[in-house]
Design a protein around this motif. Structure first.
Motif, PDB file in Angstrom:
ATOM      1  N   LEU A  17       0.866  -0.719   0.391  1.00 52.69           N
ATOM      2  CA  LEU A  17       0.107   0.154   0.714  1.00 52.69           C
ATOM      3  C   LEU A  17       0.772   1.021  -0.005  1.00 52.69           C
ATOM      4  CD1 LEU A  17      -3.114   0.957   0.405  1.00 52.69           C
ATOM      5  CD2 LEU A  17      -2.584   1.067   2.958  1.00 52.69           C
ATOM      6  N   PRO A  18       1.052   2.413  -1.265  1.00 53.42           N
ATOM      7  CA  PRO A  18       1.980   3.376  -1.259  1.00 53.42           C
ATOM      8  C   PRO A  18       1.035   4.565   0.160  1.00 53.42           C
ATOM      9  CG  PRO A  18       1.127   3.141  -3.398  1.00 53.42           C
ATOM     10  CD  PRO A  18      -0.138   2.309  -2.087  1.00 53.42           C
ATOM     11  N   VAL A  19       2.062   4.962   0.912  1.00 53.00           N
ATOM     12  CA  VAL A  19       1.622   6.306   1.519  1.00 53.00           C
ATOM     13  C   VAL A  19       2.635   7.426   1.401  1.00 53.00           C
ATOM     14  CG1 VAL A  19       1.043   4.701   3.827  1.00 53.00           C
ATOM     15  CG2 VAL A  19       3.614   4.883   3.247  1.00 53.00           C
ATOM     16  N   ASN A  20       2.233   8.189   2.386  1.00 44.16           N
ATOM     17  CA  ASN A  20       2.906   9.822   2.013  1.00 44.16           C
ATOM     18  C   ASN A  20       4.092   9.622   2.573  1.00 44.16           C
ATOM     19  OD1 ASN A  20       1.597  10.810   0.373  1.00 44.16           O
ATOM     20  ND2 ASN A  20      -0.699  10.435   1.659  1.00 44.16           N
ATOM     21  N   GLY A  21       4.871   9.093   2.850  1.00 44.77           N
ATOM     22  CA  GLY A  21       6.174   9.036   4.224  1.00 44.77           C
ATOM     23  C   GLY A  21       5.833   8.100   4.996  1.00 44.77           C
ATOM     24  N   SER A  22       7.376   7.271   5.463  1.00 45.57           N
ATOM     25  CA  SER A  22       6.631   7.036   6.561  1.00 45.57           C
ATOM     26  C   SER A  22       6.441   7.382   7.806  1.00 45.57           C
ATOM     27  CB  SER A  22       7.960   5.978   7.367  1.00 45.57           C
ATOM     28  OG  SER A  22       8.907   7.094   7.081  1.00 45.57           O
ATOM     29  N   ARG A  23       6.331   8.396   8.610  1.00 52.14           N
ATOM     30  CA  ARG A  23       5.738   9.152   9.243  1.00 52.14           C
ATOM     31  C   ARG A  23       4.990   9.082   9.242  1.00 52.14           C
ATOM     32  NH1 ARG A  23       8.204  15.316  11.208  1.00 52.14           N
ATOM     33  NH2 ARG A  23       6.661  15.758  13.137  1.00 52.14           N
ATOM     34  N   GLU A  24       4.181   9.337   8.725  1.00 55.18           N
ATOM     35  CA  GLU A  24       2.968   9.542   8.145  1.00 55.18           C
ATOM     36  C   GLU A  24       2.561   8.581   7.966  1.00 55.18           C
ATOM     37  OE1 GLU A  24      -0.501   8.477   6.558  1.00 55.18           O
ATOM     38  OE2 GLU A  24       0.530   8.470   4.867  1.00 55.18           O
ATOM     39  N   ALA A  25       2.991   7.224   7.522  1.00 58.92           N
ATOM     40  CA  ALA A  25       2.239   5.680   8.176  1.00 58.92           C
ATOM     41  C   ALA A  25       2.259   5.322   9.960  1.00 58.92           C
ATOM     42  CB  ALA A  25       2.819   5.203   7.026  1.00 58.92           C
ATOM     43  N   LEU A  26       3.229   5.062   9.718  1.00 62.78           N
ATOM     44  CA  LEU A  26       3.597   5.005  11.151  1.00 62.78           C
ATOM     45  C   LEU A  26       2.533   5.413  12.011  1.00 62.78           C
ATOM     46  CD1 LEU A  26       7.363   5.150  11.137  1.00 62.78           C
ATOM     47  CD2 LEU A  26       5.935   3.163  11.197  1.00 62.78           C
ATOM     48  N   PHE A  27       2.304   7.092  12.686  1.00 59.79           N
ATOM     49  CA  PHE A  27       1.298   7.661  13.145  1.00 59.79           C
ATOM     50  C   PHE A  27      -0.410   6.838  12.475  1.00 59.79           C
ATOM     51  CE2 PHE A  27      -2.007  10.447  14.311  1.00 59.79           C
ATOM     52  CZ  PHE A  27      -1.789  10.730  15.341  1.00 59.79           C
ATOM     53  N   ALA A  28      -0.427   7.462  11.793  1.00 56.54           N
ATOM     54  CA  ALA A  28      -2.006   6.408  11.317  1.00 56.54           C
ATOM     55  C   ALA A  28      -1.878   4.976  11.258  1.00 56.54           C
ATOM     56  CB  ALA A  28      -1.970   6.659  10.224  1.00 56.54           C
ATOM     57  N   PHE A  29      -0.775   4.447  11.568  1.00 57.62           N
ATOM     58  CA  PHE A  29      -0.956   2.999  11.273  1.00 57.62           C
ATOM     59  C   PHE A  29      -1.253   2.227  12.998  1.00 57.62           C
ATOM     60  CE2 PHE A  29       1.112  -1.532  11.824  1.00 57.62           C
ATOM     61  CZ  PHE A  29       0.292  -2.297  11.397  1.00 57.62           C
ATOM     62  N   ALA A  30      -0.839   3.163  13.941  1.00 57.30           N
ATOM     63  CA  ALA A  30      -1.521   2.914  15.134  1.00 57.30           C
ATOM     64  C   ALA A  30      -2.791   2.597  15.867  1.00 57.30           C
ATOM     65  CB  ALA A  30      -0.272   3.885  16.146  1.00 57.30           C
ATOM     66  N   GLN A  31      -2.997   4.352  15.263  1.00 56.61           N
ATOM     67  CA  GLN A  31      -4.460   4.375  14.224  1.00 56.61           C
ATOM     68  C   GLN A  31      -5.389   3.287  14.391  1.00 56.61           C
ATOM     69  OE1 GLN A  31      -4.383   7.079  16.965  1.00 56.61           O
ATOM     70  NE2 GLN A  31      -2.207   7.379  16.350  1.00 56.61           N
ATOM     71  N   THR A  32      -5.355   2.392  13.571  1.00 55.06           N
ATOM     72  CA  THR A  32      -6.378   1.478  12.821  1.00 55.06           C
ATOM     73  C   THR A  32      -5.981   0.307  13.794  1.00 55.06           C
ATOM     74  OG1 THR A  32      -5.201   2.501  10.969  1.00 55.06           O
ATOM     75  CG2 THR A  32      -5.879  -0.127  10.734  1.00 55.06           C
ATOM     76  N   VAL A  33      -4.482   0.141  14.278  1.00 49.96           N
ATOM     77  CA  VAL A  33      -4.392  -1.447  15.088  1.00 49.96           C
ATOM     78  C   VAL A  33      -4.621  -1.111  16.560  1.00 49.96           C
ATOM     79  CG1 VAL A  33      -2.445  -2.682  15.590  1.00 49.96           C
ATOM     80  CG2 VAL A  33      -2.554  -1.904  13.381  1.00 49.96           C
ATOM     81  N   ILE A  34      -4.548  -0.106  16.931  1.00 54.54           N
ATOM     82  CA  ILE A  34      -4.993  -0.204  18.877  1.00 54.54           C
ATOM     83  C   ILE A  34      -5.843  -0.189  19.088  1.00 54.54           C
ATOM     84  CG2 ILE A  34      -4.017   1.160  20.747  1.00 54.54           C
ATOM     85  CD1 ILE A  34      -1.824   0.235  19.615  1.00 54.54           C
ATOM     86  N   ASP A  35      -6.353  -0.725  20.444  1.00 52.55           N
ATOM     87  CA  ASP A  35      -7.717  -1.086  20.810  1.00 52.55           C
ATOM     88  C   ASP A  35      -7.989  -0.825  22.128  1.00 52.55           C
ATOM     89  OD1 ASP A  35     -10.241  -1.975  21.608  1.00 52.55           O
ATOM     90  OD2 ASP A  35     -10.431  -3.626  21.625  1.00 52.55           O
ATOM     91  N   PRO A  36      -8.397   1.108  22.324  1.00 53.78           N
ATOM     92  CA  PRO A  36      -7.826   1.977  23.968  1.00 53.78           C
ATOM     93  C   PRO A  36      -9.001   1.561  24.395  1.00 53.78           C
ATOM     94  CG  PRO A  36      -9.147   2.753  21.608  1.00 53.78           C
ATOM     95  CD  PRO A  36      -8.706   1.425  21.015  1.00 53.78           C
ATOM     96  N   THR A  37     -10.454   0.475  24.239  1.00 57.11           N
ATOM     97  CA  THR A  37     -10.942   0.060  24.859  1.00 57.11           C
ATOM     98  C   THR A  37     -10.069  -0.833  25.850  1.00 57.11           C
ATOM     99  OG1 THR A  37     -12.101  -1.637  23.548  1.00 57.11           O
ATOM    100  CG2 THR A  37     -13.034   0.228  22.816  1.00 57.11           C
ATOM    101  N   ARG A  38      -9.034  -1.560  25.598  1.00 60.55           N
ATOM    102  CA  ARG A  38      -8.766  -2.598  26.453  1.00 60.55           C
ATOM    103  C   ARG A  38      -7.111  -1.804  27.196  1.00 60.55           C
ATOM    104  NH1 ARG A  38      -6.366  -6.876  23.276  1.00 60.55           N
ATOM    105  NH2 ARG A  38      -6.220  -5.775  21.779  1.00 60.55           N
ATOM    106  N   ASP A  39      -6.833  -2.579  27.660  1.00 62.14           N
ATOM    107  CA  ASP A  39      -5.511  -1.847  28.797  1.00 62.14           C
ATOM    108  C   ASP A  39      -4.677  -1.910  27.886  1.00 62.14           C
ATOM    109  OD1 ASP A  39      -3.891  -0.533  30.258  1.00 62.14           O
ATOM    110  OD2 ASP A  39      -3.684  -2.638  31.570  1.00 62.14           O
ATOM    111  N   ALA A  40      -4.644  -0.810  26.944  1.00 66.32           N
ATOM    112  CA  ALA A  40      -2.751  -1.602  25.393  1.00 66.32           C
ATOM    113  C   ALA A  40      -1.897  -0.882  26.083  1.00 66.32           C
ATOM    114  CB  ALA A  40      -3.862  -0.476  24.549  1.00 66.32           C
ATOM    115  N   VAL A  41      -0.712  -1.596  25.529  1.00 61.31           N
ATOM    116  CA  VAL A  41       0.677  -1.102  25.253  1.00 61.31           C
ATOM    117  C   VAL A  41       1.415  -0.896  24.391  1.00 61.31           C
ATOM    118  CG1 VAL A  41       2.877  -2.202  25.810  1.00 61.31           C
ATOM    119  CG2 VAL A  41       0.714  -1.457  27.912  1.00 61.31           C
ATOM    120  N   VAL A  42       2.047   0.072  24.295  1.00 57.62           N
ATOM    121  CA  VAL A  42       2.822   0.090  22.782  1.00 57.62           C
ATOM    122  C   VAL A  42       4.724   0.332  23.300  1.00 57.62           C
ATOM    123  CG1 VAL A  42       3.820   1.335  20.741  1.00 57.62           C
ATOM    124  CG2 VAL A  42       1.087   1.231  21.325  1.00 57.62           C
ATOM    125  N   VAL A  43       4.985  -0.967  22.407  1.00 57.03           N
ATOM    126  CA  VAL A  43       6.547  -1.303  22.898  1.00 57.03           C
ATOM    127  C   VAL A  43       7.194  -0.754  21.915  1.00 57.03           C
ATOM    128  CG1 VAL A  43       8.432  -2.851  23.048  1.00 57.03           C
ATOM    129  CG2 VAL A  43       6.220  -3.066  24.295  1.00 57.03           C
TER     130      VAL A  43
END
Length: 397
Positions: A93-119
């Protein structure tokens, strides 16, 4: 306002600006900045030509999934570079640079209704932290270890943290250390991902600037060698910014787990992050050509070969595996004072290592070090190195 915004910390360069606000640089020297990792080699003519020829693309809205020709170009590059066989329709999937994609990816993957941790690795690219916090997760910082060639000590992360982890950011080659993660670490992380179910985001934007004969191991490449050809819970992020000296074009792509990318595409459709057709045309030209990449890499190799020995004589620093940074220990151990006094006396800007890390588990793994971005022409980098040598000899002998 979103209350999570208050959890964000100032960006390293804002902290640097505050540090230097009371400093008057020595006017006897022209300013040289090694502070920002922005590529400054010339943009390849083939990219400029492709941009100029694609102006008609501005008359149409681009598709979020990108042109089929661009996805094929990305797949072909992954095949040449890593020996991978990817499905252009579902695994890229093309993205507008890795910075934008890294940020957006977390918004897609994280479920904030659970006790979520990002390492996150520590030190780290601050987008990882901001993406995690704004997605409603807590961050856990896994320290870089000098004894492991500055790779992250993943064994230091407790099992109870892994059990809550939803997303792991990996950066290889690393920023700021330049370390390339070995296969043994990939095996370890894949096993942990299988056990606990977290997603791995592999930031590989420095993959094409390296100093050894062997190119850095990529995340999808490691997975394939281990028989994980479905790339379960793994997505790699790459970019043209460093590879092709086009940071202003904002172009890259993500590749990996088709199920995750399907959801990421859905998020991006609403996020409004489609890549301009002009940029897509120029990106195809860049991904299809390797000659300019080889030339760019050789420029960095010659530059580092000239600069590194000068600095090695006066400080603890060595040639990294990859990337365009030197990660050096400063005499006296105070990275903030070193950066401030170097600017004042010799008008050279470097970034304190402690600004790139967080204090966690009782220490800051960036403290006592500085990051130097050797992105300018060789002569300017050599001049900066000579000033740093003089500064150290005059103030720390």
């Amino acid at each position: 306002m979103n209350p999570l915004l208050s959890s964000l910390q100032p960006y390293p360069f804002e902290r640097l600006k505050q540090l230097f606000s009371t400093v008057t640089p020595n006017p006897a020297y022209a300013p040289i900045s090694l502070g920002i990792g922005e590529p400054r080699h010339a943009t390849p003519q083939l990219v400029l030509d492709a941009l100029a020829k694609a102006t008609a693309q501005l008359a149409a809205y681009p598709a979020t999934a990108g042109l089929p020709a661009l996805r094929e170009s990305c797949v072909n590059w992954m095949q040449r570079r890593y020996g991978l066989k990817l499905d252009a329709a579902t695994q890229v999937l093309p993205v507008n640079g890795s910075r934008e994609a890294l940020f957006a990816f977390a918004q897609t993957v994280i479920d904030p209704t659970r006790d979520a941790v990002v390492v996150c690795p520590n030190p780290f690219y601050q987008i990882y932290e901001g993406a995690a916090l704004l997605a409603g997760a807590q961050t856990y910082y896994a320290p870089s270890d000098p004894a492991l060639n500055f790779n992250v000590n993943w064994d230091s992360v407790p099992a109870e943290v892994w059990a809550k982890t939803q997303l792991l950011f990996v950066c290889s080659p690393g920023n700021p250390t330049g370390a390339v993660m070995p296969m043994s670490d990939w095996e370890k992380l894949f096993a942990l991902s299988d056990k606990y179910g977290f997603v791995i985001a592999s930031d590989e934007c420095y993959s094409e600037i390296y100093f050894r004969e062997e190119a850095p191991l990529g995340g999808l490449e490691a997975a394939t060698k281990l028989g994980r050809t479905d790339f379960k819970n793994l997505v790699a992020f790459t970019s043209l910014s460093k590879r092709s000296n086009v940071p202003g074009m904002r172009s890259g792509f993500v590749a990996g787990d088709a199920n995750i990318l399907k959801q990421f595409l859905l998020y991006r459709t609403y996020h409004g992050s489609a890549m301009s057709g002009m940029v897509q045309a120029a990106s195809i030209a860049a991904w299809d050509d390797e000659a300019h990449v080889v030339d760019n890499r050789e420029q960095y190799r010659q530059k580092f070969a000239a600069v590194t020995p000068l600095l090695e004589a006066v400080m603890d620093v060595r040639l990294p595996d990859a990337g365009f940074y030197l990660w050096a220990a400063v005499p006296g151990g105070d990275d903030v004072a070193f950066a401030r006094d170097l600017l004042a006396q010799y008008n050279v800007t470097v970034l304190p290592g402690s600004y790139l890390a967080r204090e966690a588990q009782g220490f800051n793994p960036g403290a006592g070090r500085i990051r130097m971005a050797l992105v300018a022409e060789t002569a300017e980098c050599l001049e900066a190195a000579q000033r740093i040598v003089a500064f150290i000899k005059n103030t720390h002998s």
